[in-house]
Design a protein around this motif. Sequence first.
Motif, mmCIF file in Angstrom:
data_model
loop_
_atom_site.group_PDB
_atom_site.id
_atom_site.type_symbol
_atom_site.label_atom_id
_atom_site.label_comp_id
_atom_site.label_asym_id
_atom_site.label_seq_id
_atom_site.Cartn_x
_atom_site.Cartn_y
_atom_site.Cartn_z
ATOM 1 N N GLN A 18 2.279 19.532 7.009
ATOM 2 C CA GLN A 18 2.329 20.961 7.325
ATOM 3 C C GLN A 18 1.003 21.625 6.948
ATOM 4 N N SER A 19 0.497 21.328 5.774
ATOM 5 C CA SER A 19 -0.749 21.913 5.294
ATOM 6 C C SER A 19 -1.938 21.501 6.175
ATOM 7 N N VAL A 20 -2.017 20.219 6.500
ATOM 8 C CA VAL A 20 -3.113 19.721 7.342
ATOM 9 C C VAL A 20 -3.077 20.397 8.711
ATOM 10 N N LEU A 21 -1.892 20.482 9.290
ATOM 11 C CA LEU A 21 -1.769 21.068 10.629
ATOM 12 C C LEU A 21 -2.065 22.564 10.633
ATOM 13 N N GLN A 22 -1.542 23.278 9.642
ATOM 14 C CA GLN A 22 -1.793 24.720 9.572
ATOM 15 C C GLN A 22 -3.278 25.015 9.417
ATOM 16 N N MET A 80 4.431 8.241 15.728
ATOM 17 C CA MET A 80 5.109 7.731 14.549
ATOM 18 C C MET A 80 4.143 7.852 13.367
ATOM 19 N N VAL A 81 4.653 8.310 12.226
ATOM 20 C CA VAL A 81 3.856 8.427 11.010
ATOM 21 C C VAL A 81 4.629 7.671 9.934
ATOM 22 N N SER A 82 4.109 6.501 9.541
ATOM 23 C CA SER A 82 4.913 5.629 8.692
ATOM 24 C C SER A 82 4.079 4.779 7.753
ATOM 25 N N SER A 83 4.706 4.376 6.660
ATOM 26 C CA SER A 83 4.080 3.418 5.740
ATOM 27 C C SER A 83 4.266 1.993 6.248
ATOM 28 N N LYS A 84 5.102 1.801 7.258
ATOM 29 C CA LYS A 84 5.264 0.477 7.872
ATOM 30 C C LYS A 84 3.993 0.204 8.671
ATOM 31 N N PHE A 106 -2.406 8.619 5.045
ATOM 32 C CA PHE A 106 -3.389 8.935 6.075
ATOM 33 C C PHE A 106 -4.354 9.993 5.554
ATOM 34 N N THR A 107 -5.502 10.074 6.195
ATOM 35 C CA THR A 107 -6.425 11.168 5.896
ATOM 36 C C THR A 107 -6.117 12.317 6.852
ATOM 37 N N ALA A 108 -6.584 13.483 6.522
ATOM 38 C CA ALA A 108 -6.404 14.627 7.417
ATOM 39 C C ALA A 108 -7.029 14.325 8.773
ATOM 40 N N ALA A 109 -8.185 13.674 8.772
ATOM 41 C CA ALA A 109 -8.868 13.348 10.032
ATOM 42 C C ALA A 109 -8.034 12.395 10.882
ATOM 43 N N GLU A 110 -7.378 11.422 10.255
ATOM 44 C CA GLU A 110 -6.542 10.484 11.013
ATOM 45 C C GLU A 110 -5.349 11.193 11.649
ATOM 46 N N LEU A 111 -4.698 12.046 10.880
ATOM 47 C CA LEU A 111 -3.550 12.775 11.408
ATOM 48 C C LEU A 111 -3.969 13.709 12.535
ATOM 49 N N LEU A 112 -5.024 14.470 12.304
ATOM 50 C CA LEU A 112 -5.489 15.410 13.326
ATOM 51 C C LEU A 112 -6.004 14.702 14.569
ATOM 52 N N GLY A 113 -6.622 13.555 14.379
ATOM 53 C CA GLY A 113 -7.086 12.781 15.538
ATOM 54 C C GLY A 113 -5.939 12.376 16.429
ATOM 55 N N ALA A 114 -4.846 11.936 15.824
ATOM 56 C CA ALA A 114 -3.664 11.545 16.601
ATOM 57 C C ALA A 114 -3.057 12.752 17.312
ATOM 58 N N VAL A 115 -2.995 13.866 16.620
ATOM 59 C CA VAL A 115 -2.436 15.091 17.210
ATOM 60 C C VAL A 115 -3.300 15.546 18.383
ATOM 61 N N GLN A 116 -4.602 15.568 18.177
ATOM 62 C CA GLN A 116 -5.507 16.066 19.221
ATOM 63 C C GLN A 116 -5.502 15.223 20.474
#
Length: 119
Positions: A18-22, A80-84, A106-116
């Motif tokens: 939530q924090s990374v996305l906001q 999918m966002v997982s520790s698997k 994940f890093t913020a960059a990894e999460l945002l990259g997937a979202v973008q």
Amino acid sequence: MKKILIVDDSLAEVKLMQSVLQSAGYFPVTLQDARQIEAMIVAERPNLILLDVVMPERNGFQACRELKGHAEFKAIPVVMVSSKNTESDKFWAQQQGADGYVIKPFTAAELLGAVQRFV
């Protein structure tokens, strides 16, 4: 503003995403019970779903497969966002219809990259 549905049973993970996305200008909505995804989608109309795999009652693989098999929901990208983190986990997610896969932690960059890639 693009709306992202976060589905994860861990409150700490939800708050982190939530924090990374906001901070990147997205509007996150959250859900900790995977059994309520369809109702939340109808209510919120998200542009993307970030979906944990390991959850009680209904795991992310099941939820993704069911969403992608439903005419009303199949066009919404699911990451999918997982520790698997094995290749077989990623392959199985793809077989269930997942559009992307992010490994925890994940890093913020990894999460945002997937979202973008999808919004």
